[in-house]
Design a protein around this motif. Structure first.
Motif, mmCIF file in Angstrom:
data_model
loop_
_atom_site.group_PDB
_atom_site.id
_atom_site.type_symbol
_atom_site.label_atom_id
_atom_site.label_comp_id
_atom_site.label_asym_id
_atom_site.label_seq_id
_atom_site.Cartn_x
_atom_site.Cartn_y
_atom_site.Cartn_z
ATOM 1 N N PHE A 1 0.854 -1.176 0.000
ATOM 2 C CA PHE A 1 0.000 0.000 0.000
ATOM 3 C C PHE A 1 0.895 1.231 0.000
ATOM 4 C CE2 PHE A 1 -2.423 3.283 2.352
ATOM 5 C CZ PHE A 1 -3.477 3.421 1.463
ATOM 6 N N MET A 2 0.719 2.078 -0.986
ATOM 7 C CA MET A 2 1.502 3.306 -1.137
ATOM 8 C C MET A 2 3.008 3.040 -1.046
ATOM 9 S SD MET A 2 -0.879 6.115 0.793
ATOM 10 C CE MET A 2 0.156 7.463 0.251
ATOM 11 N N GLY A 3 3.452 1.991 -1.725
ATOM 12 C CA GLY A 3 4.869 1.668 -1.761
ATOM 13 C C GLY A 3 5.380 0.874 -0.573
ATOM 14 N N MET A 4 4.565 0.686 0.442
ATOM 15 C CA MET A 4 4.989 -0.063 1.621
ATOM 16 C C MET A 4 4.582 -1.525 1.461
ATOM 17 S SD MET A 4 6.372 2.269 3.467
ATOM 18 C CE MET A 4 6.522 1.497 5.053
ATOM 19 N N GLY A 5 5.537 -2.429 1.630
ATOM 20 C CA GLY A 5 5.245 -3.848 1.562
ATOM 21 C C GLY A 5 5.065 -4.385 0.158
ATOM 22 N N GLU A 6 5.314 -3.543 -0.860
ATOM 23 C CA GLU A 6 5.164 -4.040 -2.222
ATOM 24 C C GLU A 6 6.313 -4.975 -2.565
ATOM 25 O OE1 GLU A 6 5.223 -0.850 -5.087
ATOM 26 O OE2 GLU A 6 7.267 -0.312 -4.617
ATOM 27 N N LYS A 7 6.036 -5.903 -3.433
ATOM 28 C CA LYS A 7 7.032 -6.842 -3.908
ATOM 29 C C LYS A 7 7.238 -6.556 -5.388
ATOM 30 C CE LYS A 7 7.969 -11.818 -3.820
ATOM 31 N NZ LYS A 7 7.400 -13.133 -3.489
ATOM 32 N N LEU A 8 8.470 -6.656 -5.847
ATOM 33 C CA LEU A 8 8.789 -6.428 -7.241
ATOM 34 C C LEU A 8 9.058 -7.752 -7.934
ATOM 35 C CD1 LEU A 8 11.187 -3.349 -6.894
ATOM 36 C CD2 LEU A 8 8.730 -3.343 -7.376
ATOM 37 N N PHE A 9 8.697 -7.807 -9.204
ATOM 38 C CA PHE A 9 8.877 -9.007 -10.015
ATOM 39 C C PHE A 9 9.470 -8.614 -11.354
ATOM 40 C CE2 PHE A 9 5.330 -9.590 -7.200
ATOM 41 C CZ PHE A 9 5.549 -10.850 -6.662
ATOM 42 N N ALA A 10 10.502 -9.305 -11.778
ATOM 43 C CA ALA A 10 11.037 -9.125 -13.118
ATOM 44 C C ALA A 10 10.264 -10.074 -14.027
ATOM 45 C CB ALA A 10 12.528 -9.435 -13.153
ATOM 46 N N VAL A 11 9.436 -9.503 -14.876
ATOM 47 C CA VAL A 11 8.616 -10.297 -15.793
ATOM 48 C C VAL A 11 9.250 -10.225 -17.173
ATOM 49 C CG1 VAL A 11 6.338 -10.509 -16.855
ATOM 50 C CG2 VAL A 11 6.534 -9.823 -14.460
ATOM 51 N N PRO A 12 9.550 -11.375 -17.781
ATOM 52 C CA PRO A 12 10.128 -11.329 -19.129
ATOM 53 C C PRO A 12 9.230 -10.524 -20.076
ATOM 54 C CG PRO A 12 10.206 -13.547 -18.250
ATOM 55 C CD PRO A 12 9.361 -12.743 -17.310
ATOM 56 N N TRP A 13 9.855 -9.655 -20.850
ATOM 57 C CA TRP A 13 9.106 -8.811 -21.774
ATOM 58 C C TRP A 13 8.224 -9.662 -22.685
ATOM 59 C CZ3 TRP A 13 7.912 -4.022 -21.318
ATOM 60 C CH2 TRP A 13 7.387 -3.322 -22.413
ATOM 61 N N GLU A 14 8.700 -10.845 -23.046
ATOM 62 C CA GLU A 14 7.948 -11.739 -23.934
ATOM 63 C C GLU A 14 6.649 -12.233 -23.305
ATOM 64 O OE1 GLU A 14 12.266 -11.794 -24.636
ATOM 65 O OE2 GLU A 14 11.121 -12.366 -22.883
ATOM 66 N N ALA A 15 6.537 -12.164 -21.982
ATOM 67 C CA ALA A 15 5.329 -12.637 -21.291
ATOM 68 C C ALA A 15 4.214 -11.596 -21.297
ATOM 69 C CB ALA A 15 5.661 -13.028 -19.852
ATOM 70 N N LEU A 16 4.553 -10.356 -21.615
ATOM 71 C CA LEU A 16 3.562 -9.274 -21.608
ATOM 72 C C LEU A 16 3.000 -9.047 -23.008
ATOM 73 C CD1 LEU A 16 5.537 -6.770 -19.394
ATOM 74 C CD2 LEU A 16 3.489 -8.039 -18.718
ATOM 75 N N LYS A 17 1.720 -8.792 -23.054
ATOM 76 C CA LYS A 17 1.047 -8.477 -24.324
ATOM 77 C C LYS A 17 0.369 -7.128 -24.170
ATOM 78 C CE LYS A 17 2.028 -12.524 -25.959
ATOM 79 N NZ LYS A 17 3.441 -12.623 -25.879
ATOM 80 N N LEU A 18 0.581 -6.248 -25.142
ATOM 81 C CA LEU A 18 -0.043 -4.939 -25.097
ATOM 82 C C LEU A 18 -1.501 -5.060 -25.518
ATOM 83 C CD1 LEU A 18 0.258 -1.876 -24.716
ATOM 84 C CD2 LEU A 18 0.875 -1.736 -27.143
ATOM 85 N N ASP A 19 -2.394 -4.596 -24.674
ATOM 86 C CA ASP A 19 -3.831 -4.563 -24.954
ATOM 87 C C ASP A 19 -4.156 -3.121 -25.340
ATOM 88 O OD1 ASP A 19 -6.614 -4.389 -24.883
ATOM 89 O OD2 ASP A 19 -6.819 -5.476 -23.002
ATOM 90 N N THR A 20 -4.194 -2.852 -26.658
ATOM 91 C CA THR A 20 -4.403 -1.476 -27.125
ATOM 92 C C THR A 20 -5.834 -0.998 -26.894
ATOM 93 O OG1 THR A 20 -4.826 -2.273 -29.375
ATOM 94 C CG2 THR A 20 -2.578 -1.582 -28.850
ATOM 95 N N GLU A 21 -6.774 -1.910 -26.801
ATOM 96 C CA GLU A 21 -8.167 -1.524 -26.555
ATOM 97 C C GLU A 21 -8.328 -0.963 -25.140
ATOM 98 O OE1 GLU A 21 -12.441 -3.720 -26.206
ATOM 99 O OE2 GLU A 21 -11.177 -4.282 -27.901
ATOM 100 N N ASN A 22 -7.738 -1.653 -24.159
ATOM 101 C CA ASN A 22 -7.841 -1.226 -22.760
ATOM 102 C C ASN A 22 -6.637 -0.407 -22.302
ATOM 103 O OD1 ASN A 22 -10.373 -2.533 -22.088
ATOM 104 N ND2 ASN A 22 -9.238 -4.432 -22.467
ATOM 105 N N LYS A 23 -5.676 -0.211 -23.201
ATOM 106 C CA LYS A 23 -4.473 0.575 -22.935
ATOM 107 C C LYS A 23 -3.748 0.115 -21.672
ATOM 108 C CE LYS A 23 -6.032 4.595 -25.485
ATOM 109 N NZ LYS A 23 -7.135 3.935 -26.123
ATOM 110 N N CYS A 24 -3.456 -1.178 -21.654
ATOM 111 C CA CYS A 24 -2.709 -1.767 -20.547
ATOM 112 C C CYS A 24 -1.943 -2.967 -21.078
ATOM 113 C CB CYS A 24 -3.649 -2.182 -19.418
ATOM 114 S SG CYS A 24 -4.753 -3.554 -19.828
ATOM 115 N N PHE A 25 -1.184 -3.594 -20.226
ATOM 116 C CA PHE A 25 -0.505 -4.833 -20.578
ATOM 117 C C PHE A 25 -1.248 -5.992 -19.943
ATOM 118 C CE2 PHE A 25 2.857 -1.843 -21.383
ATOM 119 C CZ PHE A 25 3.496 -2.386 -22.493
ATOM 120 N N LYS A 26 -1.202 -7.133 -20.599
ATOM 121 C CA LYS A 26 -1.796 -8.358 -20.078
ATOM 122 C C LYS A 26 -0.687 -9.370 -19.808
ATOM 123 C CE LYS A 26 -6.169 -7.270 -20.474
ATOM 124 N NZ LYS A 26 -7.079 -7.151 -19.388
ATOM 125 N N LEU A 27 -0.829 -10.050 -18.690
ATOM 126 C CA LEU A 27 0.082 -11.114 -18.297
ATOM 127 C C LEU A 27 -0.779 -12.328 -18.001
ATOM 128 C CD1 LEU A 27 2.926 -12.079 -17.454
ATOM 129 C CD2 LEU A 27 2.479 -11.104 -15.182
#
Length: 142
Positions: free
Chosen positions: A76-102
């Motif tokens: 919450f607000m940067g506290m307790g967040e965990k970071l993940f390195a996601v391979p770029w190949e695993a992400l798909k750009l969703d241009t309709e919703n303007k976000c990435f899908k994993l």
């Protein structure tokens, strides 16, 4: 947030005379995008659940290819967040919703290899990279 909201140069604006959206026949768009406009983009999954947002994009300086998106999840607000390195190949750009899908559910992401913002892994280590790609079912493209 989405890439259009981060577009300080107007590169995704509609061409004059077009009704909406980027003029994909010229300049940046879904096939060529500014890295700075991708930071902060929402990442969701196939169940329309929000998984987090992109905090950083890691570029392999030897090949010039994007290797990973660093995804923030939890906390919450940067506290307790965990970071993940996601391979770029695993992400798909969703241009309709303007976000990435994993293609992963929240529980799988919670159990994914992650790290604390103050203790980044050695992303140049081939064994670390192999384990990340194995987890997400991807293969490096470079």
């Amino acid at each position: 947030m989405n890439y259009e909201e981060h577009d300080s140069y107007g590169m995704y604006k509609a061409a004059s005379g077009a009704s909406t959206g980027p003029d994909s026949s010229h300049g940046p768009g879904p096939h060529l995008m500014g890295a700075d406009t991708l930071i902060g983009n929402t990442v969701g999954n196939q169940n329309s659940e929000t998984l987090g947002d992109i905090k950083e994009i890691m570029i392999d300086m030897r090949s010039g290819c994007v290797s990973y998106a660093v995804l923030s999840f939890g906390g919450f607000m940067g506290m307790g967040e965990k970071l993940f390195a996601v391979p770029w190949e695993a992400l798909k750009l969703d241009t309709e919703n303007k976000c990435f899908k994993l293609d992963i559910d929240k529980e799988q992401l919670e159990n994914a290899p992650g790290f604390d913002k103050n203790r980044w892994p050695n992303m140049a280590d081939p064994s670390w990279a192999a384990s990340i790609h194995a987890y997400y079912g991807t293969k490096p493209i470079h």
